[in-house]
Design an enzyme around this catalytic site. Structure first.
Site, PDB file in Angstrom:
ATOM      1  N   LYS A  55       0.376  20.609  -7.288  1.00  0.00           N
ATOM      2  CA  LYS A  55       0.379  19.717  -6.089  1.00  0.00           C
ATOM      3  C   LYS A  55       0.796  18.178  -6.320  1.00  0.00           C
ATOM      4  O   LYS A  55      -0.076  17.754  -7.656  1.00  0.00           O
ATOM      5  CB  LYS A  55      -1.380  19.302  -5.697  1.00  0.00           C
ATOM      6  CG  LYS A  55      -1.518  18.744  -4.420  1.00  0.00           C
ATOM      7  CD  LYS A  55      -1.221  19.250  -3.441  1.00  0.00           C
ATOM      8  CE  LYS A  55      -1.515  19.218  -2.303  1.00  0.00           C
ATOM      9  NZ  LYS A  55       0.113  17.590  -1.717  1.00  0.00           N
ATOM     10  N   GLN A  84      -0.555  13.437 -12.762  1.00  0.00           N
ATOM     11  CA  GLN A  84      -1.436  14.200 -12.008  1.00  0.00           C
ATOM     12  C   GLN A  84      -2.303  15.303 -12.529  1.00  0.00           C
ATOM     13  O   GLN A  84      -3.372  15.591 -11.798  1.00  0.00           O
ATOM     14  CB  GLN A  84      -0.306  14.557 -10.881  1.00  0.00           C
ATOM     15  CG  GLN A  84      -0.348  15.184  -9.680  1.00  0.00           C
ATOM     16  CD  GLN A  84      -0.525  13.716  -8.869  1.00  0.00           C
ATOM     17  OE1 GLN A  84       0.199  13.089  -8.672  1.00  0.00           O
ATOM     18  NE2 GLN A  84      -1.065  13.872  -7.456  1.00  0.00           N
ATOM     19  N   LYS A 122      -5.144  13.732 -12.859  1.00  0.00           N
ATOM     20  CA  LYS A 122      -6.330  13.227 -11.766  1.00  0.00           C
ATOM     21  C   LYS A 122      -6.497  14.147 -10.703  1.00  0.00           C
ATOM     22  O   LYS A 122      -7.754  14.263 -10.704  1.00  0.00           O
ATOM     23  CB  LYS A 122      -4.710  12.472 -10.684  1.00  0.00           C
ATOM     24  CG  LYS A 122      -5.296  11.745  -9.850  1.00  0.00           C
ATOM     25  CD  LYS A 122      -4.054  11.614  -8.792  1.00  0.00           C
ATOM     26  CE  LYS A 122      -3.461  10.419  -9.958  1.00  0.00           C
ATOM     27  NZ  LYS A 122      -2.467   9.467  -8.986  1.00  0.00           N
ATOM     28  N   LYS A 140       5.345  17.108  -9.333  1.00  0.00           N
ATOM     29  CA  LYS A 140       6.032  15.710  -8.814  1.00  0.00           C
ATOM     30  C   LYS A 140       7.006  15.678  -8.821  1.00  0.00           C
ATOM     31  O   LYS A 140       7.753  16.843  -9.872  1.00  0.00           O
ATOM     32  CB  LYS A 140       5.312  14.725  -9.920  1.00  0.00           C
ATOM     33  CG  LYS A 140       5.382  12.822  -8.551  1.00  0.00           C
ATOM     34  CD  LYS A 140       4.452  12.651  -8.505  1.00  0.00           C
ATOM     35  CE  LYS A 140       4.626  11.322  -7.081  1.00  0.00           C
ATOM     36  NZ  LYS A 140       2.764  11.044  -6.939  1.00  0.00           N
ATOM     37  N   GLY A 187       2.955  12.810   0.247  1.00  0.00           N
ATOM     38  CA  GLY A 187       3.947  11.470  -0.166  1.00  0.00           C
ATOM     39  C   GLY A 187       3.542  10.851  -1.455  1.00  0.00           C
ATOM     40  O   GLY A 187       2.665  11.298  -1.342  1.00  0.00           O
ATOM     41  N   ASP A 188       4.364   9.848  -0.873  1.00  0.00           N
ATOM     42  CA  ASP A 188       4.313   9.079  -2.356  1.00  0.00           C
ATOM     43  C   ASP A 188       4.827   7.817  -1.653  1.00  0.00           C
ATOM     44  O   ASP A 188       5.807   7.672  -0.629  1.00  0.00           O
ATOM     45  CB  ASP A 188       5.162   9.372  -3.512  1.00  0.00           C
ATOM     46  CG  ASP A 188       4.587   8.301  -4.342  1.00  0.00           C
ATOM     47  OD1 ASP A 188       3.351   8.282  -5.534  1.00  0.00           O
ATOM     48  OD2 ASP A 188       5.169   8.180  -5.518  1.00  0.00           O
ATOM     49  N   THR A 245      -6.345   6.941   0.164  1.00  0.00           N
ATOM     50  CA  THR A 245      -5.794   7.094  -1.187  1.00  0.00           C
ATOM     51  C   THR A 245      -6.756   5.278  -1.053  1.00  0.00           C
ATOM     52  O   THR A 245      -7.628   5.079  -1.975  1.00  0.00           O
ATOM     53  CB  THR A 245      -4.679   6.268  -1.769  1.00  0.00           C
ATOM     54  OG1 THR A 245      -3.944   8.208  -1.496  1.00  0.00           O
ATOM     55  CG2 THR A 245      -4.259   6.077  -3.271  1.00  0.00           C
ATOM     56  N   ASN A 263       0.598   1.782   1.761  1.00  0.00           N
ATOM     57  CA  ASN A 263      -0.104   3.002   2.738  1.00  0.00           C
ATOM     58  C   ASN A 263      -1.275   2.426   1.535  1.00  0.00           C
ATOM     59  O   ASN A 263      -2.807   2.685   2.153  1.00  0.00           O
ATOM     60  CB  ASN A 263       0.290   4.110   2.108  1.00  0.00           C
ATOM     61  CG  ASN A 263      -0.964   5.708   2.564  1.00  0.00           C
ATOM     62  OD1 ASN A 263      -2.109   5.668   1.869  1.00  0.00           O
ATOM     63  ND2 ASN A 263      -0.951   5.711   3.904  1.00  0.00           N
ATOM     64  N   SER A 319      -5.735  15.646   0.086  1.00  0.00           N
ATOM     65  CA  SER A 319      -4.704  16.120   0.764  1.00  0.00           C
ATOM     66  C   SER A 319      -5.335  17.722   0.737  1.00  0.00           C
ATOM     67  O   SER A 319      -4.484  19.212   1.053  1.00  0.00           O
ATOM     68  CB  SER A 319      -3.332  16.418  -0.818  1.00  0.00           C
ATOM     69  OG  SER A 319      -2.452  15.121   0.033  1.00  0.00           O
TER      70      SER A 319
HETATM   71  P1  NDP Z   1       3.943   2.765   0.000  1.00  0.00           P
HETATM   72  O1  NDP Z   1       6.032   2.334  -0.138  1.00  0.00           O
HETATM   73  O2  NDP Z   1       3.550   2.579   1.008  1.00  0.00           O
HETATM   74  O3  NDP Z   1       4.074   1.016  -0.509  1.00  0.00           O
HETATM   75  C1  NDP Z   1       4.207   0.685  -1.707  1.00  0.00           C
HETATM   76  C2  NDP Z   1       3.950  -1.157  -1.199  1.00  0.00           C
HETATM   77  O4  NDP Z   1       3.938  -1.490  -3.062  1.00  0.00           O
HETATM   78  C3  NDP Z   1       5.201  -0.935  -0.967  1.00  0.00           C
HETATM   79  O5  NDP Z   1       4.954  -2.410   0.347  1.00  0.00           O
HETATM   80  C4  NDP Z   1       6.179  -2.407  -1.608  1.00  0.00           C
HETATM   81  O6  NDP Z   1       6.331  -3.102  -1.061  1.00  0.00           O
HETATM   82  C5  NDP Z   1       5.581  -2.251  -2.328  1.00  0.00           C
HETATM   83  N1  NDP Z   1       6.309  -2.730  -3.614  1.00  0.00           N
HETATM   84  C6  NDP Z   1       6.722  -1.730  -4.788  1.00  0.00           C
HETATM   85  N2  NDP Z   1       7.450  -2.717  -5.930  1.00  0.00           N
HETATM   86  C7  NDP Z   1       6.760  -3.379  -5.881  1.00  0.00           C
HETATM   87  C8  NDP Z   1       6.751  -4.525  -6.805  1.00  0.00           C
HETATM   88  N3  NDP Z   1       7.738  -4.565  -7.877  1.00  0.00           N
HETATM   89  N4  NDP Z   1       6.605  -5.620  -6.789  1.00  0.00           N
HETATM   90  C9  NDP Z   1       5.599  -5.594  -5.250  1.00  0.00           C
HETATM   91  N5  NDP Z   1       5.765  -5.376  -4.467  1.00  0.00           N
HETATM   92  C10 NDP Z   1       5.838  -3.811  -4.714  1.00  0.00           C
HETATM   93  O7  NDP Z   1       2.831   3.734  -1.325  1.00  0.00           O
HETATM   94  P2  NDP Z   1       1.886   3.325  -1.677  1.00  0.00           P
HETATM   95  O8  NDP Z   1       1.309   2.693  -1.259  1.00  0.00           O
HETATM   96  O9  NDP Z   1       1.547   5.331  -0.710  1.00  0.00           O
HETATM   97  O10 NDP Z   1       2.392   4.107  -3.059  1.00  0.00           O
HETATM   98  C11 NDP Z   1       1.685   2.929  -3.962  1.00  0.00           C
HETATM   99  C12 NDP Z   1       1.275   3.452  -5.327  1.00  0.00           C
HETATM  100  O11 NDP Z   1       0.054   4.373  -4.978  1.00  0.00           O
HETATM  101  C13 NDP Z   1       2.528   4.078  -5.752  1.00  0.00           C
HETATM  102  O12 NDP Z   1       2.197   3.645  -7.592  1.00  0.00           O
HETATM  103  C14 NDP Z   1       2.438   5.585  -5.614  1.00  0.00           C
HETATM  104  O13 NDP Z   1       2.835   6.470  -6.606  1.00  0.00           O
HETATM  105  C15 NDP Z   1       0.797   5.165  -5.912  1.00  0.00           C
HETATM  106  N6  NDP Z   1      -0.240   6.394  -5.276  1.00  0.00           N
HETATM  107  C16 NDP Z   1      -0.509   6.409  -4.204  1.00  0.00           C
HETATM  108  C17 NDP Z   1      -1.225   7.678  -3.743  1.00  0.00           C
HETATM  109  C18 NDP Z   1      -1.070   7.727  -1.812  1.00  0.00           C
HETATM  110  O14 NDP Z   1      -1.571   8.922  -1.032  1.00  0.00           O
HETATM  111  N7  NDP Z   1       0.072   7.231  -0.701  1.00  0.00           N
HETATM  112  C19 NDP Z   1      -2.127   8.297  -3.991  1.00  0.00           C
HETATM  113  C20 NDP Z   1      -2.084   7.778  -5.258  1.00  0.00           C
HETATM  114  C21 NDP Z   1      -1.345   7.130  -5.833  1.00  0.00           C
HETATM  115  P3  NDP Z   1       8.268  -3.115  -0.307  1.00  0.00           P
HETATM  116  O15 NDP Z   1       7.023  -2.720   1.298  1.00  0.00           O
HETATM  117  O16 NDP Z   1       8.960  -4.263  -0.566  1.00  0.00           O
HETATM  118  O17 NDP Z   1       8.656  -1.620  -0.394  1.00  0.00           O
END
Ligand code: NDP
Length: 449
Positions: free
Chosen positions: A90, A111, A114, A126, A165-166, A209, A240, A381
Site C-alpha cells: 500500500k 512506507q 509508516k 510506492k 494518491g501522492d 493526512t 492536499n 486509505s
Molecule cells: P500536493 O501535490 O497536493 O501538494 C504539494 C504542495 O507542495 C504543492 O502546493 C506544491 O506546489 C508544493 N511544493 C512542492 N515542492 C515544493 C517546494 N520545493 N517548495 C515549496 N512548495 C513545494 O501533494 P500532497 O499535499 O499530497 O503531498 C505533500 C507531501 O506529503 C509529499 O511529501 C507527500 O509524499 C506527503 N504525503 C501525502 C499524503 C497524502 O495523503 N496526500 C500522505 C502522506 C504523505 P505547487 O502547487 O507549485 O505544485
C-alpha cells in the site's frame, strides 16, 4: 563493522545514484541500532536487514501517450513493492518530473514502517512517474493515466497491491486510473484508494493526512504539557496535506500564518483564509500570488532559488513542513529555534534534512517524523479498503473518529517504544522501532521469503 553499518554500506554500493534512498535507509537503520544490537545474532542469521532494505519487487515500465498536438510522449512508470509481511502493498503514486527509481524506493521504504505504525494490515509500496500533470489538459492527463494503468494493472489488485494518491495524483488522476483498471480487468474492486465518493471512496480521505497530522500534534503537545490553542503555526506547501493541516489547526484554536508552493510563499499575519486557499489551489489550480492578490493582509514572496524556504523564517510556535522532501534544512532549523518554535511535525515525507532534524532535537524541539505524523492518509486509505470489502460507506464522523484514535495510538506506541529503549522523547527512534518490530516479527514467522 557493526551489522547496521555493513548493511548501510551495501545499500550505498548496490544502489548508486539514489541519494534519497540512501538517506532514508541511513536514517531508519541508524535509529534501529538499539534493537539490532539486542538481537544481532538472530537478525544476521536471518538476514533481516538485508531483506528489509531490498524491495520484494520493483517494476519499471514505458508509458506512451498522445498529447493535444498529436505528438507521442513517453514517460517512465514505476511501482516498487517493498514489503508484504503484514499485508498487501500500500502506498501512493507520485506524478512529478523529479520522480526516479531512487525517490520511489525512498518513499516505499518509509512506507513499510509508516503502514506498520498505523496498526492496520498493510505492507509497504510506492509508485509513480516522471509525468508532470501541471499545465496539461484534462484529456492529456486522462491519456497518460490510461496508458499508465494499462501496464500497472498486471501487478496490482485489491488483495495484492492497492496504490493511492501522492504529489500530483489527486481525485482526477485516481478516477481515470480506476476507470481504466475496471475496463481492462472487468472487475469492480477497491484496487485504488482516494477514489471519488460516488465510486467507493471514503469520506474524510481527502482531509485525512492534514487532519491526522494535527491530531498527532495535539496528542504530542498534551503529553508534553502543552496545547495548540492560541499558537502561531508555520506551514509549507499548499496542496492536499497543507490545506487540511491548516484547516484542522484553525479548528483546534491555532493560527496558521503561512503556506507555500513551488514558486513562492505567503505570510498572512491575520491567519490563512482556507476557503480562499482552496479556491486558488483546488479549483483554479493557480499560483499562490492569486491568494495574495485577493487578500489584503497577505504578503506574497517570490521564491528566489531552490534553497529559499522562506516560511521557516517567520516567527512561530509550531512548524509543519507539508510540501516535499528536504525542504527544511539546517539554516531553516536554526531560524525556527532562534524564533522560539517548540514543535516541528512533518506532514510531508522526509521534509527535514538529517542535520536539521539533529539540530532541532538537540535544541529540545518536539520533533514528529513524517512516517508517524503523516500516517493519517494511509490509515484512512486502509479504512477505505475495509469499507470497499464490506461494501458499506461509513459516515464522515465515523471515519474521522477512527482516524483520531489511530493517530493518538501511533503517538503512544512510538512514545512507549522510545522509552523502552532508553530514548524518551526521541520520536524518530520511537517511530522506527515501533514500526520495525511488527514487520520483523511477521517476517520471522513467515520464514525465508
Ligand atoms: P500536493 O501535490 O497536493 O501538494 C504539494 C504542495 O507542495 C504543492 O502546493 C506544491 O506546489 C508544493 N511544493 C512542492 N515542492 C515544493 C517546494 N520545493 N517548495 C515549496 N512548495 C513545494 O501533494 P500532497 O499535499 O499530497 O503531498 C505533500 C507531501 O506529503 C509529499 O511529501 C507527500 O509524499 C506527503 N504525503 C501525502 C499524503 C497524502 O495523503 N496526500 C500522505 C502522506 C504523505 P505547487 O502547487 O507549485 O505544485
Amino acid at each position: 563493522m557493526s551489522y547496521v553499518d555493513e548493511v548501510i554500506a551495501q545499500v550505498v554500493e548496490k544502489n548508486p545514484a539514489e541519494p534519497e534512498f540512501h538517506q532514508a535507509v541511513k536514517e531508519v537503520l541508524e535509529s534501529l541500532r538499539p534493537v539490532v544490537e539486542q538481537n544481532e545474532e538472530l537478525y544476521r542469521r536471518e538476514a533481516i536487514l538485508e531483506r528489509i532494505v531490498n524491495p520484494e519487487r520493483q517494476i519499471k515500465f514505458r508509458v506512451p501517450w498522445v498529447d493535444d498536438k498529436g505528438q507521442v510522449q513517453v514517460n517512465t512508470g514505476y511501482r516498487v513493492q517493498f514489503n508484504s509481511a503484514i499485508g498487501p502493498y500500500k502506498g501512493g503514486l507520485r506524478l512529478h518530473p523529479s520522480v526516479n527509481l531512487g525517490i520511489i524506493k525512498f518513499l516505499g521504504f518509509e512506507q513499510i514502517f509508516k503502514n506498520s505504525l498505523t496498526g492496520l494490515p498493510i505492507g509497504g509500496g510506492k509508485g509513480g512517474s516522471d509525468f508532470d500533470p501541471k499545465g496539461k489538459s484534462d484529456r492529456e492527463v486522462m491519456a497518460f493515466c490510461q496508458s499508465f494503468m494499462t501496464e500497472l494493472y498486471k501487478y496490482i489488485g485489491a488483495d495484492t497491491d492497492v496504490p493511492a494518491g501522492d504529489i500530483g495524483t489527486g481525485a482526477r488522476e485516481i478516477g481515470y486510473m480506476f476507470g481504466q483498471y475496471k475496463r481492462i480487468k472487468g472487475v469492480y474492486e477497491g484496487v485504488l484508494t482516494g477514489k471519488g465518493l460516488s465510486y467507493g471512496g471514503s469520506l474524510a480521505r481527502t482531509e485525512a493526512t492534514g487532519y491526522g497530522l494535527l491530531y498527532f500534534v495535539a496528542e504530542m503537545l498534551k503529553t508534553n504539557g502543552k496545547d495548540l490553542k492560541g499558537k502561531t503555526v508555520a506551514v509549507s506547501g499548499a496542496g492536499n496535506v497543507a490545506i487540511y493541516a491548516i484547516q484542522k489547526a484553525q479548528q483546534l484554536g491555532a493560527k496558521p500564518v503561512t503556506c507555500s508552493d513551488s514558486t513562492g510563499w505567503i505570510y498572512d499575519p491575520e491567519g490563512i483564509d482556507v476557503a480562499l486557499l482552496k479556491e486558488v489551489k483546488e479549483v483554479k489550480r493557480a499560483r499562490l500570488s492569486e491568494y495574495a492578490a485577493a487578500r489584503k493582509s497577505a504578503e506574497y514572496h517570490e521564491k528566489k532559488d531552490s534553497n529559499d524556504h522562506g516560511v521557516w523564517n517567520i516567527k512561530c510556535d509550531v512548524a509543519l513542513p507539508c510540501a516535499t522532501q528536504n525542504e527544511l534544512n539546517l539554516d531553516d532549523a536554526k531560524a525556527l529555534v532562534a524564533n522560539g518554535c517548540f514543535a516541528v511535525a512533518e506532514g510531508a515525507n522526509m521534509p527535514t534534512t538529517p542535520d536539521a532534524t539533529e539540530y532541532l532535537q538537540k535544541n529540545g524541539i518536539l520533533f514528529a517524523p513524517g512516517k508517524a505524523s503523516n500516517a493519517g492518509g494511509v490509515a484512512t486509505s486502509a479504512l477505505e479498503m475495509s469499507q470497499n470489502s464490506e461494501r458499506l460507506s461509513w459516515t464522515f464522523e465515523e471515519v474521522d473518529g477512527k482516524l483520531k484514535g489511530i493517530m493518538e495510538n501511533i503517538f503512544h506506541n512510538l512514545d512507549d517504544a522510545a522509552k523502552r529503549y532508553g530514548h524518551e522523547g526521541d520520536y524518530v527512534v520511537g517511530a522506527n522501532i515501533a514500526g520495525f518490530e511488527k514487520v520483523v516479527n511477521a517476517m520471522l514467522a513467515q520464514g525465508v521469503c
